[in-house]
Design a protein around this motif. Sequence first.
Motif, PDB file in Angstrom:
ATOM      1  N   GLU A 114      -2.616  -7.962   7.253  1.00  0.00           N
ATOM      2  CA  GLU A 114      -2.976  -7.689   5.857  1.00  0.00           C
ATOM      3  C   GLU A 114      -1.734  -7.592   4.980  1.00  0.00           C
ATOM      4  O   GLU A 114      -1.730  -8.066   3.835  1.00  0.00           O
ATOM      5  N   SER A 115      -0.668  -6.989   5.494  1.00  0.00           N
ATOM      6  CA  SER A 115       0.570  -6.861   4.724  1.00  0.00           C
ATOM      7  C   SER A 115       1.242  -8.218   4.538  1.00  0.00           C
ATOM      8  O   SER A 115       1.837  -8.493   3.484  1.00  0.00           O
ATOM      9  N   GLN A 136       4.526   0.250   6.714  1.00  0.00           N
ATOM     10  CA  GLN A 136       4.813   1.120   5.562  1.00  0.00           C
ATOM     11  C   GLN A 136       6.317   1.226   5.313  1.00  0.00           C
ATOM     12  O   GLN A 136       6.773   1.234   4.174  1.00  0.00           O
ATOM     13  N   GLU A 147      -6.934  -1.900   0.727  1.00  0.00           N
ATOM     14  CA  GLU A 147      -6.225  -3.159   0.509  1.00  0.00           C
ATOM     15  C   GLU A 147      -4.730  -2.904   0.342  1.00  0.00           C
ATOM     16  O   GLU A 147      -4.308  -1.985  -0.340  1.00  0.00           O
ATOM     17  N   VAL A 148      -3.924  -3.741   1.000  1.00  0.00           N
ATOM     18  CA  VAL A 148      -2.467  -3.630   0.894  1.00  0.00           C
ATOM     19  C   VAL A 148      -2.012  -4.317  -0.383  1.00  0.00           C
ATOM     20  O   VAL A 148      -2.440  -5.437  -0.695  1.00  0.00           O
ATOM     21  N   HIS A 162       0.510 -10.439  15.114  1.00  0.00           N
ATOM     22  CA  HIS A 162       0.265 -10.407  13.672  1.00  0.00           C
ATOM     23  C   HIS A 162       0.507 -11.780  13.052  1.00  0.00           C
ATOM     24  O   HIS A 162       0.512 -11.917  11.834  1.00  0.00           O
ATOM     25  N   HIS A 186     -10.508  -0.619  15.329  1.00  0.00           N
ATOM     26  CA  HIS A 186     -10.654   0.124  14.069  1.00  0.00           C
ATOM     27  C   HIS A 186     -11.580   1.316  14.301  1.00  0.00           C
ATOM     28  O   HIS A 186     -12.404   1.333  15.216  1.00  0.00           O
ATOM     29  N   ASP A 246       1.737  -5.961   9.477  1.00  0.00           N
ATOM     30  CA  ASP A 246       0.473  -6.394  10.053  1.00  0.00           C
ATOM     31  C   ASP A 246      -0.062  -7.565   9.233  1.00  0.00           C
ATOM     32  O   ASP A 246       0.534  -7.970   8.237  1.00  0.00           O
ATOM     33  N   ARG A 252      -4.864  -2.622  12.116  1.00  0.00           N
ATOM     34  CA  ARG A 252      -3.761  -2.164  11.273  1.00  0.00           C
ATOM     35  C   ARG A 252      -2.648  -1.553  12.125  1.00  0.00           C
ATOM     36  O   ARG A 252      -2.885  -1.071  13.226  1.00  0.00           O
ATOM     37  N   ASN A 253      -1.439  -1.552  11.568  1.00  0.00           N
ATOM     38  CA  ASN A 253      -0.292  -0.933  12.243  1.00  0.00           C
ATOM     39  C   ASN A 253      -0.557   0.554  12.501  1.00  0.00           C
ATOM     40  O   ASN A 253      -1.132   1.248  11.662  1.00  0.00           O
ATOM     41  N   GLU A 277     -11.334  -0.881   4.746  1.00  0.00           N
ATOM     42  CA  GLU A 277      -9.900  -0.658   4.909  1.00  0.00           C
ATOM     43  C   GLU A 277      -9.210  -0.832   3.563  1.00  0.00           C
ATOM     44  O   GLU A 277      -9.509  -1.756   2.809  1.00  0.00           O
ATOM     45  N   SER A 281       4.349   4.144   9.413  1.00  0.00           N
ATOM     46  CA  SER A 281       4.208   3.025  10.347  1.00  0.00           C
ATOM     47  C   SER A 281       5.248   1.956  10.018  1.00  0.00           C
ATOM     48  O   SER A 281       5.903   1.992   8.967  1.00  0.00           O
TER      49      SER A 281
END
Length: 712
Positions: free
Chosen positions: A648-649, A619, A479-480, A386, A402, A646, A216-217, A477, A616
């Motif tokens: 996930e985003s 975000q 979830e986005v 990414h 992580h 990242d 993650r970022n 983690e 981040s």
Amino acid sequence: MAQCMEYIKTLFPAIDQEMYQYIDGVLENGIEDFQTGEEIYEAIGEVLLQLDDTKSESDIKNVCGKLCKIMKPACNGFEENGLSKTLSAPIQLRVAAEDFENTTRDMDSIWMMHKSYSLKVDQKKLAKATAKLQLKQEKRNMTVPTPSSNPVPAQMSSASASQVTSKKEAKLEAKGNNRSQDIRIENFDVSFGDRVLLQNADLTLSFGRRYGLVGRNGLGKTTLLRMISSGQLRIPSHVSVLHVEQEVTGNDTPALDSVLECDVTRTELLAREKQLNALLNTSSDGTLNAELNELYAKLESIEADKAPAKVSVILAGLGFSPEMQRRPTKEFSGGWRMRLALARALFSSPDLLLLDEPTNMLDMKAIIWLENYLQTWPKTLLVVSHDRHFLDTVPTDILHFHSQRIDCYRGNYELFIKTKTEKMKNQQREIEAQQAQRQHVQEFIDKFRYNANRASSVQSKIKMLEKLPELKPIEKEQEVVLKFPDTDALSPPIIQIDEVSFRYSPESDYIFKDVNLGANLDSRICIVGDNGAGKTTLLKLIMGILTPSSGSIHTHRNLKFGYFSQHHVDQLNMNMSSLELLQTSLKGKPAEEYRRHLGAFGVSGDLALQPIGSLSGGQKSRVAFAKMCLSLPNFLILDEPTNHLDIESIEALGKAIQKYTGGVILVSHDERLIRKVCKELWVCGKGTVKSIEGGFDEYRKIVETELAEVSK
């Protein structure tokens, strides 16, 4: 752009390199946005004022007006900013204001219009550059220390590391007997200020493997690369390391020669050859002939004659035409100099190559070439990226950063996801099985605790419980989430482009000519093409920010654009919280509604109350998306939206675009995102824009054909 920077250097000869790069980046990135000297002043005026106390505000405004004229000869200077309009009749502002108060919040007022796309000063970068200036001023009055052989970058001043080295390896290193090309960094900690990034971590990099570092970022991936390259994390001294982080310094050296110079051995041998030939012209010393023959043998062994051709292939793959390869490096912008830095790294081929988001500076053609090139990389590669497709194509192993540790997985990113998912399922099953066993044993203990006949059995069960290993619950983690607002249907046609041609001034060349395209609310269009082909220019024509030189663009009268530019994240007020930003952007709603809106983009709880500067990169991007959607647009224009996100985003963005009920035009170089959401591809290049059949697969074939022709 080189002219602009030469002009600035003339006016401010003592300009700091950090400031110079900052101004160069702002002007380069905003070259299509700036229309007046006033807009340039808003972007860099504060910086220029700090560079020279003797210059007044009006002097700096004149400088910005001159810069505008240099960048675009037809653009308006500071004094004639083109914003004045003659009214055909008197206007009663009080009446107009009352009318505006009575209208709905969804309607835009003519009195409230403003340009949302103009650049602002990045206060964070400005503060950093100013601090460096002050530090250099202080150092001038102090004794300059002797530079170390491996200096620590300025970015690492707040980061620290500790590491345990085995006695065996220390002895081998001391005797110079350690010839292993594998890298083992064991039992090390990394912290940044008071924050612990890694604790008791282990990292093994086997020679010849290609590692993708993911996470993650904000976890510290870039910090880890800098720790390795700066020597704060020790690796065998005979292993050469190169971290592509700083752009090439601009000077009169041609781009091709700039890359060749990084081969120090070849450069020194060629210089010596020139000296020997000059000496032989005036002397017939036999020893000189012997040395020259030996030198020729060395040049042949390193294939020195093939180096220019090899460099030319690398530069061509990264987008440098033959003419650009002969151009001095000082004429290139920051983005192109970063490509030169990447070319130098690929040509010099260090034992350990560290790359941090290499695809961010590249267009799609260069990314495809780099993917193919790195698949045959003969040494060790560690890359942070990414780009999901890049991670599926290049790495042989994935390092998962992580929970203050690094886990290694064999295979590419797709296999990593499958293996990690299966591993988490097995861990969960093990936890559930142990919990069931504990419960069963505890029930036995509770039932027979006071039974004298079962006392020995109870005691053995208690001891068994104490010996069971403690299994920690799986840390999932978060979830986005991204959710664009629903829109009302509009009858087509929504956007129609007819015979459009565009150039910035009558003296300049056309960016493109005779463009005929269309879009509706169900459109999912991606614009691809080389850097500088006019992708962003086309977006601004569609939104009415720019006017076509010829032809026409028709849009539905109820069409409302939401525009996400490459610079929107940098333009956010870093001192405000996300909630305050939305309250300032669109006033009159209760705080709960703003917080609900932020929650749809994954900015919830205390996160919405933190200063934006503390968030981040991912975000901040989500805050920018929330701000963009506050006015409920029904057509989204997204220009490189994945740059700060990242993996996930990016996945969440793809799902949000798929569910969105309005239209979308996207400029991106993320192949997985394009394949996931886009139904139509517009290719920008060769002086036009065309829609191609066959989607991304067809475009990839076209690009690979072009790359094959270039490499011949």
